[in-house]
Scaffold this motif. Structure first.
Motif, short mmCIF file in Angstrom:
data_model
loop_
_atom_site.label_atom_id
_atom_site.label_comp_id
_atom_site.label_asym_id
_atom_site.label_seq_id
_atom_site.Cartn_x
_atom_site.Cartn_y
_atom_site.Cartn_z
N TRP A 175 0.83 -1.20 0.00
CA TRP A 175 0.00 0.00 0.00
C TRP A 175 0.86 1.25 0.00
O TRP A 175 1.90 1.31 0.66
CB TRP A 175 -0.91 0.03 1.23
CG TRP A 175 -1.86 -1.12 1.30
CD1 TRP A 175 -1.74 -2.24 2.08
CD2 TRP A 175 -3.08 -1.28 0.56
NE1 TRP A 175 -2.81 -3.08 1.88
CE2 TRP A 175 -3.65 -2.53 0.96
CE3 TRP A 175 -3.74 -0.50 -0.39
CZ2 TRP A 175 -4.85 -3.00 0.42
CZ3 TRP A 175 -4.95 -0.97 -0.91
CH2 TRP A 175 -5.48 -2.20 -0.51
N VAL A 176 0.42 2.26 -0.73
CA VAL A 176 0.99 3.60 -0.68
C VAL A 176 -0.03 4.48 0.03
O VAL A 176 -1.07 4.82 -0.55
CB VAL A 176 1.28 4.15 -2.09
CG1 VAL A 176 1.88 5.55 -2.01
CG2 VAL A 176 2.21 3.20 -2.86
N PRO A 177 0.18 4.82 1.30
CA PRO A 177 -0.84 5.54 2.07
C PRO A 177 -1.22 6.89 1.48
O PRO A 177 -2.39 7.28 1.49
CB PRO A 177 -0.20 5.70 3.45
CG PRO A 177 0.81 4.61 3.54
CD PRO A 177 1.33 4.44 2.15
N VAL A 178 -0.22 7.64 0.99
CA VAL A 178 -0.45 8.96 0.42
C VAL A 178 0.46 9.11 -0.79
O VAL A 178 1.66 8.85 -0.70
CB VAL A 178 -0.15 10.09 1.44
CG1 VAL A 178 -0.26 11.46 0.78
CG2 VAL A 178 -1.10 10.01 2.64
N LEU B 186 6.23 4.67 0.32
CA LEU B 186 5.92 6.08 0.08
C LEU B 186 6.84 6.65 -0.99
O LEU B 186 7.98 6.21 -1.15
CB LEU B 186 6.06 6.90 1.37
CG LEU B 186 4.94 6.70 2.39
CD1 LEU B 186 5.32 7.34 3.72
CD2 LEU B 186 3.61 7.27 1.89
N ASN B 187 6.34 7.68 -1.70
CA ASN B 187 7.10 8.26 -2.81
C ASN B 187 7.14 9.79 -2.74
O ASN B 187 6.40 10.48 -3.43
CB ASN B 187 6.49 7.83 -4.16
CG ASN B 187 5.05 8.27 -4.34
OD1 ASN B 187 4.23 8.12 -3.45
ND2 ASN B 187 4.73 8.83 -5.50
N PRO B 188 8.01 10.36 -1.88
CA PRO B 188 8.15 11.81 -1.85
C PRO B 188 8.59 12.35 -3.20
O PRO B 188 9.27 11.67 -3.97
CB PRO B 188 9.22 12.04 -0.78
CG PRO B 188 9.98 10.75 -0.71
CD PRO B 188 8.97 9.68 -1.00
N LEU C 265 11.19 2.72 0.85
CA LEU C 265 11.06 4.13 0.48
C LEU C 265 11.20 4.24 -1.03
O LEU C 265 11.99 3.54 -1.65
CB LEU C 265 12.14 4.97 1.16
CG LEU C 265 12.10 6.48 0.85
CD1 LEU C 265 10.85 7.12 1.44
CD2 LEU C 265 13.35 7.17 1.39
N GLY C 266 10.42 5.12 -1.61
CA GLY C 266 10.52 5.39 -3.04
C GLY C 266 10.55 6.87 -3.31
O GLY C 266 10.94 7.66 -2.45
N GLY C 267 10.10 7.25 -4.49
CA GLY C 267 10.08 8.65 -4.83
C GLY C 267 9.56 8.85 -6.24
O GLY C 267 9.49 7.90 -7.04
N SER C 268 9.16 10.07 -6.53
CA SER C 268 8.78 10.45 -7.89
C SER C 268 9.90 11.28 -8.49
O SER C 268 10.40 12.21 -7.86
CB SER C 268 7.48 11.26 -7.87
OG SER C 268 6.38 10.45 -7.48
#
Length: 668
Positions: free
Chosen positions: A142-145, A216-218, A240-243
């Motif tokens: 899941w990606v919460p936000v 999550l993807n900041p 942890l991920g990111g865009s």
């Protein structure tokens, strides 16, 4: 007491979370499928089958509440059931990106509740969605936000109330000799509020599902780095991920530098993840027509460059945004890797080729780890706070150092310079650097124009150098403390470490030359004059000391209080900056180029059998590159090349303009 209980939950460890990512898990390449009404079952089937047939293993779905709940409050999950069933059928893993109801023109989606009523609606959405989809075999996590890290909505009651609660239990910073100063309450609360709220979103998910990953993807990491306290994120994340969209997020770079920007973005996220696995959640896959800051369509060569950079930075893979063009909304018809007839673009074909190659060598890539070079370019969040606070009162569009962004751009100047000499780097937050080691011999920390050094790090830096580390300091580093109080007045607290004090800073010009050890370096805006104490002068102007080297117990400090990193980035004259520290960088024993190659970069990852090197050439000319540090290895094979590049000898390669080559080295 209720406030203490409310906020202390952030620091309790999560239990029960199961991470599908680990250090030996396969590298996965994928593309996000955009699900919306009006799509035929055949379309959805085609997209998942296309992923499967081309070696893609993972997708992400925006789980739009607006497409699951009608105006009367009735829930219908059939649109997304179709996608999850296709995922099960074709063995495609799915990251479910929670997307509570929001306005139709909201690109990035929900970030924070507006009020308590809205929060209760979100909790209902989480309960309904997670409960319904958690048992699908294809669900990966899941990606919460989506893209957390946005500026806080200070006008909304939920945020305002939490801010008041936080202030009630948070002491103000102590005054220094009665000096009035800024408190940076909002900035500190932002650092607290993001992980706190993401944590309670995660807890809501885990009321119903403790088996799947939390990811999550900041985004906008170069502009918004001051908002991320990843040490608190890591307490509840499993990856942890990111865009990293070139059109949105690379505004500090020109197009020829977008590979460099992707490299810095990747290193930033790896630093933030620390001991957690990391995975690039979004890479731009297609044309952006009206959205984003910079209009562009990635070339097939750029897709290869970006994907290999991410893999070569130790990632467990990457997703492209997105596979299919959406039909409506702000981004209608944009960003896709398929054309409007559902046919693969050259971008998709290139990404598929790499995905298949990685799959064919699954065991090799599963064992990879980033080669740590012990060269650390660090930024300081408080420097960004002070910079923004003080620059908001001026309007200076001509000088980078007097605008928001100067602090990060200065650090990037060193990152870009060192990358073009082939070095692997660590680029991250000073708070994520490990200051507890016993020995820092041949370790380097670079603080380029980090204008605020918080008092908590004065002893950390002191111990780093005492234990053998080399500290490179330039610009106005240490001009302020964490409260924007000037440290240069009277008794400079870092004078023993740095080996002197600054007499004064003078404005010179946007770009000017500074002679350091006989080398002319481009410098930006200010020149600092030093009063040496224990430091030895290495730079003078008009017979006044402008740079020193200070031998300090087992280590040393280079201090040149003029913005050299910014000077290099603005002028694009990077090579001279390296020459004055060349011996220090060489002492790290890092893999590198024998000489500077403009526009070329290299990433290296360890494998169970040797090393994989990724080389990218953004120079307009073919480059002949001699490699240093590979004496214990032999080139086993060329894993990837797309322009005819070749391995000429044990330590020499040819690489053509816009080419990516990937070499599999094996131990001799």
């Amino acid at each position: 007491m209720k406030y203490i209980f409310l906020f202390s939950i952030l620091f309790l460890p999560l239990s029960g979370a199961f991470s599908q990512f680990n250090e030996n898990s396969p590298v996965m390449v994928g593309a996000e499928i955009l699900i919306e009404p009006g799509q035929s079952p055949e379309d959805v089937e085609h997209w998942f089958r296309l992923l499967k047939e081309n070696g893609f293993k993972i997708t992400r779905l925006r789980m739009f509440e607006d497409y699951m709940k009608d105006e009367y409050g009735n829930w219908d999950f059939s649109l997304f059931d179709r996608a999850f069933k296709a995922g099960d059928k074709y063995g495609i893993k799915i990251l479910g990106n929670l997307f509570p109801a929001t306005s139709f023109d909201d690109i990035g989606g929900f970030k924070f509740p507006r009020d308590e009523k809205h929060w209760n609606e979100i909790r209902e959405y989480i309960a309904k969605t997670v409960t319904h989809f958690k048992d699908y075999e294809s669900l990966f996590g899941w990606v919460p936000v989506n893209e957390p890290g946005a500026p806080l909505p200070w006008n909304q009651s939920y945020t305002k109330n939490k801010f008041e609660e936080w202030k009630a239990i948070t002491p103000l910073p102590a005054t220094t000799n009665g000096i009035r100063h800024f408190t940076f309450d909002r900035e500190k609360f932002t650092l607290f509020y993001h992980p706190w709220f993401l944590r309670i979103m995660t807890e809501e998910i885990q009321k119903y599902d403790t088996e799947h990953a939390i990811h999550l993807n900041p985004a906008e990491i170069f502009l918004q780095a001051e908002m991320y306290e990843f040490a608190d994120w890591r307490k509840f994340l499993t990856s942890l991920g990111g865009s990293a969209h070139a059109g949105w997020h690379f505004s500090y770079f020109i197009r020829e530098q977008f590979a460099m920007a992707m490299s810095a973005n990747a290193d930033f996220l790896r630093s933030g993840a620390k001991n957690l696995p990391w995975f690039m959640t979004e890479i731009q896959g297609g044309n952006n027509t009206y959205s984003a800051h910079t209009p562009m369509c990635p070339t097939a060569e750029e897709i290869a460059q970006w994907l290999w950079i991410v893999i070569g930075s130790g990632s467990k893979g990457a997703l492209f945004w997105c596979l299919n063009p959406r039909s409506s909304g702000v981004e209608a018809g944009e960003w896709a890797m398929l054309d409007f007839q559902n046919n693969p673009s050259d971008r998709f074909i290139t990404a598929a080729k790499i995905a298949q190659l990685v799959n064919d060598n699954e065991k090799l890539f599963s064992s990879t780890k980033y080669v740590n070079p012990n060269i650390n370019v660090l930024y300081v969040k408080e420097s960004m706070w002070v910079e923004e606070k003080l620059s908001r009162y001026i309007s200076d569009k001509q000088n980078d150092a007097r605008q928001k962004g100067g602090v990060i751009k200065s650090a990037l100047g060193y990152f870009e310079a060192l990358s073009q000499h082939g070095y692997n780097l660590n680029f991250g937050d000073i708070n994520d650097f490990d200051f507890d080691a016993e020995d820092y011999l041949n370790h380097i920390v670079i603080l380029s124009h980090q204008i605020s050094i918080p008092s908590k790090h004065w002893s950390n830096l002191d111990n780093f150098v005492k234990r053998g580390g080399t500290l490179i300091v330039d610009g106005l580093t240490g001009f302020y403390n964490e409260n924007a109080v000037c440290l240069m007045n009277n008794d400079f607290p870092l004078k023993n470490l740095f080996g002197g004090e600054v007499s004064e800073f003078k404005h010179v010009d946007k770009l000017f030359d500074l002679d350091v050890s006989g080398q002319k370096l481009k410098t930006h805006l200010w020149q600092g004059t030093i009063i040496p104490h224990t430091g030895t002068v290495i730079s003078r102007n008009n017979n006044q000391p402008t740079g020193i080297i200070n031998n300090y117990e087992k280590g040393k400090v280079f201090w040149i209080p003029s913005p050299l990193g910014l000077g290099a980035k603005i002028s694009k004259e990077y090579e001279p900056l390296l020459s004055i520290f060349e011996q220090e960088f060489d002492n790290t024993g890092a893999f590198r180029f024998k000489k500077f190659h403009e526009g070329v970069l290299m990433k290296n990852i360890e494998t169970s059998q040797g090393v994989i090197s990724v080389l990218i050439n953004k120079n307009k000319e073919k480059q002949t590159i001699e490699l240093i540090g590979f004496e214990k290895y032999k080139p086993h094979r060329m894993l990837f090349q797309d322009k005819g590049g070749e391995i000429v000898s044990q330590n020499k390669v040819y690489i053509y303009p816009e080419e990516t080559i990937v070499i599999d080295w094996r131990k001799k």
